[in-house]
Motif scaffolding. Structure first.
Motif, PDB file in Angstrom:
ATOM      1  N   ALA A 203     -16.955 -46.846 -16.394  1.00  0.00           N
ATOM      2  CA  ALA A 203     -18.377 -47.181 -16.279  1.00  0.00           C
ATOM      3  C   ALA A 203     -18.880 -46.918 -14.865  1.00  0.00           C
ATOM      4  N   ALA A 204     -18.065 -47.279 -13.864  1.00  0.00           N
ATOM      5  CA  ALA A 204     -18.450 -47.051 -12.471  1.00  0.00           C
ATOM      6  C   ALA A 204     -18.513 -45.551 -12.165  1.00  0.00           C
ATOM      7  N   MET A 205     -17.601 -44.779 -12.729  1.00  0.00           N
ATOM      8  CA  MET A 205     -17.600 -43.327 -12.535  1.00  0.00           C
ATOM      9  C   MET A 205     -18.887 -42.715 -13.089  1.00  0.00           C
ATOM     10  N   TYR A 206     -19.283 -43.182 -14.272  1.00  0.00           N
ATOM     11  CA  TYR A 206     -20.529 -42.698 -14.881  1.00  0.00           C
ATOM     12  C   TYR A 206     -21.734 -43.120 -14.057  1.00  0.00           C
ATOM     13  N   GLU A 207     -21.726 -44.381 -13.617  1.00  0.00           N
ATOM     14  CA  GLU A 207     -22.847 -44.905 -12.842  1.00  0.00           C
ATOM     15  C   GLU A 207     -23.038 -44.125 -11.541  1.00  0.00           C
ATOM     16  N   ALA A 208     -21.933 -43.660 -10.952  1.00  0.00           N
ATOM     17  CA  ALA A 208     -21.994 -42.888  -9.709  1.00  0.00           C
ATOM     18  C   ALA A 208     -22.440 -41.446  -9.943  1.00  0.00           C
ATOM     19  N   LYS A 209     -22.680 -41.092 -11.221  1.00  0.00           N
ATOM     20  CA  LYS A 209     -23.094 -39.735 -11.591  1.00  0.00           C
ATOM     21  C   LYS A 209     -22.047 -38.686 -11.196  1.00  0.00           C
ATOM     22  N   TYR A 210     -20.794 -39.116 -11.186  1.00  0.00           N
ATOM     23  CA  TYR A 210     -19.710 -38.185 -10.876  1.00  0.00           C
ATOM     24  C   TYR A 210     -19.499 -37.209 -12.037  1.00  0.00           C
ATOM     25  N   ALA A 211     -19.655 -37.708 -13.250  1.00  0.00           N
ATOM     26  CA  ALA A 211     -19.502 -36.872 -14.443  1.00  0.00           C
ATOM     27  C   ALA A 211     -20.372 -37.462 -15.542  1.00  0.00           C
ATOM     28  N   ILE A 496     -11.359 -36.563 -13.103  1.00  0.00           N
ATOM     29  CA  ILE A 496     -11.700 -37.598 -14.101  1.00  0.00           C
ATOM     30  C   ILE A 496     -10.434 -38.279 -14.608  1.00  0.00           C
ATOM     31  N   VAL A 497      -9.529 -37.503 -15.188  1.00  0.00           N
ATOM     32  CA  VAL A 497      -8.403 -38.085 -15.922  1.00  0.00           C
ATOM     33  C   VAL A 497      -7.475 -38.888 -15.025  1.00  0.00           C
ATOM     34  N   ASN A 498      -6.990 -38.278 -13.958  1.00  0.00           N
ATOM     35  CA  ASN A 498      -6.031 -39.000 -13.115  1.00  0.00           C
ATOM     36  C   ASN A 498      -6.668 -40.175 -12.392  1.00  0.00           C
ATOM     37  N   ALA A 499      -7.961 -40.068 -12.073  1.00  0.00           N
ATOM     38  CA  ALA A 499      -8.642 -41.174 -11.393  1.00  0.00           C
ATOM     39  C   ALA A 499      -8.776 -42.392 -12.298  1.00  0.00           C
ATOM     40  N   LEU A 500      -8.787 -42.177 -13.606  1.00  0.00           N
ATOM     41  CA  LEU A 500      -8.858 -43.299 -14.554  1.00  0.00           C
ATOM     42  C   LEU A 500      -7.479 -43.690 -15.078  1.00  0.00           C
TER      43      LEU A 500
END
Length: 593
Positions: A203-211, A496-500
Motif C-alpha cells: 500500500a505504501a509503495m502504491y501511495e508513493a506512486k512508485y508503481a 517491486i518484487v524483492n522490496a516486498l
C-alpha cells in the motif's frame, strides 16, 4: 479433563461465522447460530441451503445427507441459546467492547466447563480472557476466509489458557479436516502477522506512486506465484479491517513497517473499504462484486508503443543459468541471439545448457524437435563481447557485483552500435550506476528476469531518470514478443518484487528467532493460510541464505528503516556457511547429492 464438543455455538453470522457453521454442521456437529440481526440469521440459513445444494449437484452429498446437515443448524437472536454448547466461537466485529460484552454475557449463560473461542486476528486474546470469569477456558480459534475452503486454523493460547481447552479445539480442528497451528497471543498471530506487514508495504509503495496498482499486483502474482496481488487482497479483506489489524500490530511492535500506510486511513474514512463497498484500491461492478471495472486510474493499453526502437537481434552476456535461460527465451521467440561469455569454451557450455533445457521441453511434449533445432540454430556462441557489434539489444546477466557490471557496460558502450538498447538483469543494484559507466545512459534500462527465465512470466522494466522513451518502449515491445509480462518501476533497491518479498522473509526469520513459532508451523501457515506456493523457510533455502542476506542488506542500506535490518539469525547462519540447499544445510538440512 474431557470437554465434549458435540454442540457448538457460533456467535456472529457474517461471512466468516456462516462459513464456520457450515464446516461444523457438515462434520456432524449440532450448531447453534446466533446473531442480533434477523436478516443475518436468515441469510446464514439461505447460504447453507445454497452451499449444500451445490454439494449435492457435484455428488459430494446425497439429498438425505443434505437434509440432515440443514437440520443440525438452528439460528437464534438471543445469546442465551448458547446455554448447552460445549464450545462457543465468537466472530463478531473486531472491537474489544463488542467482544467483551459477548464474553461477559456468556459467563452467565454457558457451563464453567465450556470453551470460549474468539475468532479475532488482531485483538489481544489475553485481554479478552482476563475480563472473563473463567480465563482458563478462553482461547483464540482463527479460521481463514473462505472458511470451508481454507485448511489453516490458528489455535491461540494465552498464559492463562488450560491445556485441556487447547487440546480439545485442536482435536476438533483436525476432525474438521483442518491443519491446526499452535501459536501464542500477539497481533496477527503467524499468517496475518507476516501477511499484513507485506500488504502494508505494498500500500505504501502504491501511495508513493512508485508503481501502478496493476503492476504491483501483477509483479507479486507472476514473480512469486501468489493467488492474488496485495492491493486486490486488501480490497478483498477490507481496507478498514486491514487498518485495524495493522494498528494492533504497531501498538505491540512499534515497528514502523506495521504503522498503517496513510492511504489505508484515507480510503477507510472515505468509505472506500474494498469489494464490500464497491471501491477500494480498485473499482468494482457493484458492492460485494469481485468484478473489477475500469476507472480513472486504469492505465492505457501499452501494446503498439509508438517510437520503440526495432529489435531483431539480441546479445546475452553471461554463461550461468540466468544467461542461458534468457538466451533460450529469445531464441524460442524467433530472435537471433549472440551468447557471449569469457572465452569460447564457456560460451559453448552455455549453449549446451540451452540445448539440454530445450530437450527437456521436447521430452515433456511442450516443444517439437523441429522447433528445438530452429531455436538452437538462432544462438551463436561467442568468446567476447566484440560479437555484439550489430545487436539491437544487449542484455547482461553476469555476477551481481556492481564493479563487474560497470566494467561490462563500459565495454558494451564501445562495441555496440549507436542506438542499441543496453539492459541489465540486476535484481538489487542501481541501474543508473551501470548507465553512468557508458557515454549513452539514455540507452540503458533494467530488464529484470526471474529464475528460471523460460518458465517465469514476469519482467520488471526499470527506468532510470535518464532512460529514453524509445529505449523504455523497446523493452516493453520485446517483453510482449517473448511472451513475458512487463511491469514498470523506478530505479531503487529491490524494485517491486524483492522490496516486498524480502522484508516478509526477514520477518519470518524474526518469528523463529524470537521462539514464537516453529519453521514448520510458519511454512504451513503461509501455504495454507496465505496461498503461498512455498513457505518462507522453504523459499529462503532455495534462494540461498547468502543471496537473501545480500538483498536484505541492500534494502536496509537504501531505506534506512530499522525494521529492514537483517535478522541476526540469518546473519549467523550465513557466517556459519549454512546457505540453504546448495550447501546441504540452511534453515533445514538436506541430503547431499
Amino acid at each position: 479433563m474431557d470437554i465434549p464438543l458435540s454442540t457448538i455455538a457460533v456467535v456472529g453470522l457474517g461471512t466468516m461465522g456462516t462459513g464456520i457453521a457450515e464446516i461444523l454442521t457438515r462434520a456432524g456437529r449440532e450448531v447453534i447460530g446466533i446473531d442480533i440481526s434477523d436478516a443475518a440469521t436468515a441469510q446464514a440459513v439461505t447460504a447453507l441451503e445454497a452451499s449444500t445444494a451445490r454439494a449435492v449437484e457435484r455428488g459430494r452429498l446425497t439429498e438425505q445427507e443434505r437434509r440432515t446437515v440443514l437440520a443440525r443448524f438452528r439460528t437464534f437472536t438471543d445469546l442465551r441459546a448458547a446455554a448447552d454448547a460445549g464450545l462457543v466461537i465468537e466472530v463478531v466485529p473486531e472491537s474489544y467492547e463488542t467482544k467483551q460484552q459477548v464474553f461477559r454475557a456468556l459467563d452467565g449463560i454457558v457451563s464453567p466447563s465450556a470453551v470460549l473461542a474468539t475468532g479475532t486476528n488482531a485483538l489481544s486474546v489475553t485481554r479478552l480472557a482476563a475480563d472473563s470469569a473463567h480465563p482458563e477456558r478462553v482461547l483464540g480459534l482463527h479460521f481463514f476466509n473462505p472458511a470451508p475452503a481454507m485448511k489453516l486454523v490458528e489455535v491461540v493460547r494465552t498464559v492463562l489458557t488450560a491445556p485441556a481447552a487447547v487440546e480439545a479445539v485442536t482435536a476438533l480442528a483436525r476432525e474438521l479436516g483442518k491443519e491446526p497451528v499452535a501459536v501464542g497471543d500477539r497481533p496477527g498471530f503467524v499468517a496475518d502477522g507476516l501477511l499484513f506487514g507485506y500488504l502494508n508495504q505494498a500500500a505504501a509503495m502504491y501511495e508513493a506512486k512508485y508503481a501502478s496498482r496493476e503492476d504491483i499486483d501483477a509483479a507479486m502474482r507472476l514473480g512469486c506465484g501468489l493467488p492474488m496481488g496485495p492491493l486486490a487482497l486488501l480490497d478483498l479483506i477490507g481496507v478498514d479491517t486491514a487498518r485495524t489489524v495493522l494498528e494492533a500490530m504497531y501498538a505491540a511492535s512499534r515497528d514502523r513497517l506495521h504503522a498503517p500506510a496513510p492511504v489505508l486511513r484515507q480510503l477507510s474514512e472515505a468509505g472506500l473499504t474494498g469489494r464490500k463497498s464497491g471501491r477500494g484500491f480498485y473499482t468494482y461492478e457493484a458492492p460485494g462484486s469481485a468484478t473489477v471495472v475500469p476507472d480513472a486510474l486504469t492505465p492505457p493499453d501499452r501494446t503498439g508503443t509508438d517510437g520503440a526502437r526495432t529489435v531483431t537481434s539480441v546479445g546475452v552476456a553471461g554463461s550461468g543459468t540466468m544467461a542461458s535461460g534468457i538466451a533460450e527465451v529469445f531464441a524460442k521467440a524467433g530472435y537471433d541471439v549472440v551468447l557471449a561469455a569469457r572465452g569460447p569454451e564457456k560460451a559453448a557450455a552455455a549453449k549446451e545448457r540451452v540445448a539440454t533445457s530445450l530437450q527437456r521441453s521436447v521430452d515433456k511434449g511442450r516443444l517439437t524437435a523441429e522447433a528445438r533445432a530452429e531455436a538452437l540454430a538462432r544462438i551463436a556462441p561467442a568468446g567476447s563481447l566484440d560479437a555484439f557489434a550489430e545487436v539491437d539489444l544487449a542484455v547482461e546477466a553476469v555476477v551481481e557485483d556492481l564493479e563487474v557490471k560497470r566494467q561490462l557496460f563500459a565495454t558494451l558502450d564501445k562495441v555496440c552500435r549507436p542506438g542499441a538498447v543496453l539492459a541489465t538483469t540486476t535484481s538489487s543494484l542501481p541501474v543508473i550506476a551501470c548507465a553512468r559507466a557508458t557515454s549513452r545512459p539514455r540507452d540503458v534500462v533494467g530488464m529484470h528476469f526471474f529464475n528460471p527465465a523460460p518458465a517465469m512470466k514476469l519482467v520488471e522494466v526499470v527506468r532510470t531518470v535518464l532512460t529514453s522513451d524509445e529505449a523504455h518502449a523497446a523493452v516493453h515491445e520485446v517483453s510482449a514478443a517473448i511472451r513475458k509480462h512487463p511491469v514498470d518501476c523506478g530505479d531503487r533497491a529491490g524494485f517491486i518484487v524483492n522490496a516486498l518479498l524480502f522484508p516478509y522473509l526477514n520477518n519470518a526469520v524474526k518469528m523463529v528467532q524470537e521462539h514464537y513459532a516453529t519453521l514448520d508451523d510458519i511454512d504451513a501457515a503461509m501455504k495454507l493460510g496465505g496461498g503461498y506456493p512455498m513457505g518462507p523457510f522453504e523459499l529462503l533455502d532455495v534462494v540461498g541464505l547468502d543471496v537473501s542476506l545480500a538483498i536484505e542488506r541492500v534494502l536496509h542500506r537504501e531505506f534506512r528503516d530499522p525494521g529492514l535490518a537483517p535478522a541476526p539469525l540469518l546473519e549467523h547462519l550465513v557466517a556459519a556457511g549454512c546457505l540453504g540447499r546448495k550447501t546441504g544445510r540452511g534453515f533445514r538440512e538436506y541430503a547431499r547429492r
